[in-house]
Design a protein around this motif. Sequence first.
Motif, PDB file in Angstrom:
ATOM      1  N   ASP A   1       6.956   7.521   0.723  1.00  0.00           N
ATOM      2  CA  ASP A   1       7.622   5.999   0.632  1.00  0.00           C
ATOM      3  C   ASP A   1       8.169   5.819   1.279  1.00  0.00           C
ATOM      4  OD1 ASP A   1       4.237   4.652   0.470  1.00  0.00           O
ATOM      5  OD2 ASP A   1       5.101   5.025  -2.071  1.00  0.00           O
TER       6      ASP A   1
ATOM      7  N   ARG B   1      -3.931   6.408  -1.208  1.00  0.00           N
ATOM      8  CA  ARG B   1      -3.558   5.538  -1.043  1.00  0.00           C
ATOM      9  C   ARG B   1      -3.152   4.740  -2.278  1.00  0.00           C
ATOM     10  NH1 ARG B   1      -2.790   3.942   5.201  1.00  0.00           N
ATOM     11  NH2 ARG B   1      -1.521   5.633   5.729  1.00  0.00           N
ATOM     12  N   SER B   2      -2.649   3.853  -2.549  1.00  0.00           N
ATOM     13  CA  SER B   2      -3.354   2.675  -3.843  1.00  0.00           C
ATOM     14  C   SER B   2      -2.230   0.923  -3.394  1.00  0.00           C
ATOM     15  CB  SER B   2      -2.691   3.602  -4.801  1.00  0.00           C
ATOM     16  OG  SER B   2      -1.129   4.078  -5.037  1.00  0.00           O
TER      17      SER B   2
ATOM     18  N   ILE C   1       1.072  -1.189  -0.027  1.00  0.00           N
ATOM     19  CA  ILE C   1      -0.378  -0.119   0.010  1.00  0.00           C
ATOM     20  C   ILE C   1       0.604   1.649  -0.095  1.00  0.00           C
ATOM     21  CG2 ILE C   1      -1.506   1.524   1.366  1.00  0.00           C
ATOM     22  CD1 ILE C   1      -2.998  -0.972  -0.324  1.00  0.00           C
ATOM     23  N   SER C   2       1.063   1.808  -1.209  1.00  0.00           N
ATOM     24  CA  SER C   2       1.638   2.747  -1.517  1.00  0.00           C
ATOM     25  C   SER C   2       0.784   4.712  -0.401  1.00  0.00           C
ATOM     26  CB  SER C   2       2.224   3.737  -2.562  1.00  0.00           C
ATOM     27  OG  SER C   2       3.201   4.938  -3.016  1.00  0.00           O
ATOM     28  N   SER C   3       1.354   5.372  -0.231  1.00  0.00           N
ATOM     29  CA  SER C   3       1.203   6.663   0.405  1.00  0.00           C
ATOM     30  C   SER C   3       1.340   7.606  -0.703  1.00  0.00           C
ATOM     31  CB  SER C   3       1.507   7.746   1.959  1.00  0.00           C
ATOM     32  OG  SER C   3       1.016   6.423   2.198  1.00  0.00           O
TER      33      SER C   3
ATOM     34  N   SER D   1      -1.323   6.956  -7.353  1.00  0.00           N
ATOM     35  CA  SER D   1      -2.700   6.893  -7.307  1.00  0.00           C
ATOM     36  C   SER D   1      -3.982   7.787  -8.021  1.00  0.00           C
ATOM     37  CB  SER D   1      -3.319   6.844  -5.745  1.00  0.00           C
ATOM     38  OG  SER D   1      -4.775   7.615  -5.678  1.00  0.00           O
TER      39      SER D   1
ATOM     40  N   HIS E   1       2.461   5.282   8.770  1.00  0.00           N
ATOM     41  CA  HIS E   1       2.244   7.408   9.387  1.00  0.00           C
ATOM     42  C   HIS E   1       0.671   6.975  10.309  1.00  0.00           C
ATOM     43  CE1 HIS E   1       2.846   8.127   4.759  1.00  0.00           C
ATOM     44  NE2 HIS E   1       2.861   6.611   4.568  1.00  0.00           N
TER      45      HIS E   1
END
Length: 425
Positions: free
Chosen positions: A94, A311-312, A56-58, A63, A367
């Motif tokens: 990230d 997020r994505s 899960i990327s921020s 995204s 986070h």
Amino acid sequence: MQPEAAWAEAMKYENRADPYPFFAELRRTPVVRVAEDTYVVTGYRELLTLAHDPRISSDLTRSPLSRLSGGEPPPPGAEDLQAYGPAKSIIMSDPPDHDRARRQVMRHFGPPHSPDLIPSVEPEILRLCNELLDAAKAAGDNRLDVVDDYAYPVPVAVICKILGVPLEDEPMFHQWVYDFMAGLDLGPEAATAEGRARAEKGQAGTEALRGYLTELLARYARKPGEGLLSTLVNDDEGPDGAMSPQEASSNAILLLVAGHDSTVNTIANCVMTLLRNPGSFDLLRDRPELIPGAIEEVQRLQSAVQFFPSRSATADIDIGGTTIPKGAAVHLMYSAANRDPCRFTDPDRFDPQRRDNEHFGWGSGIHTCMGGPLARLEVNLALETFLRRVGNPRLVVDPPPYRRNQIFRGPRHLWVDFEKINGSV
């Protein structure tokens, strides 16, 4: 109700006071697709898993953002998610960039390098709380707007002191932050003419705030001064060195906005929740040692940050009976998971003495809110002072009017009538 409809209803401004029935609808399937390329996570166990999942990327650039209403393009307010400047802020980064930047900030924000920073502001917080209640008493009309007259002035003054932002500039940047927040609308109304106008005003406020903080950082780079912003651009002694001007600008916006906005919402939510439960108000006034746990329960029940939409997924993820495809936007709905009946007994009830209350009100994973200790101190002192000094308070309007922003959710005003304000100790 279909997931797409439940999601749209939860995002509508008319439902801002109580989006929780729609979250309950979504929770029937703990991970569910609500629009093209957009998945929401409402189950406690599933959210906890994904909050710690490196897939899960921020990073907002990964995204697609939310196509929130039947294939519509991202609403205008979505662009304001990039408000944190040309470089990525901590909250939109990230590892390893996230880890380095967080170390650079925390080196000057708390233990082990700055263990006295947060305790040192306690006298200032108490002074402000008492002065604000003294002012309400002197006004003589026996009415207080908890948001404007109490919850807002305390954390904004404290974060300005910590960062080194001149408090006399607050009237100017207050409007910019307000416009930014009002323009950050991810609901159906964003596509209307009024919504687009708010988004444009929000973008203008964002640019003005960025320009102001960039110039302030440049002044500190030329002549170091007091506060965290100065140390960010002048710290050559730490293992990671000083932040670049671009990254410092991005994180300055994050620290200023996040450093007070969620605390305002939490203080207001605490007062509102206690006044909706009069027995709890009396209980905490008589037993102030219960206040910290009650604050955590309010954060569970009325999360100041409902979710964060940057997020994505960087890979296909199988979870909760659903496959989230690579590249999809993923909304971790803290506010929905905090009321998951699979995790919390009687989850819609306020229980100030609730045990085993591991909620997501301060986020989760890498986070997790780095300002949590400061916010807890501010809210605890503000609530304890309110309970001790404000005699027989009662809500004037319930539900109160809410801010438009569905991400950082809180009352726009919270009017309270009272019989008297007791003297400070």
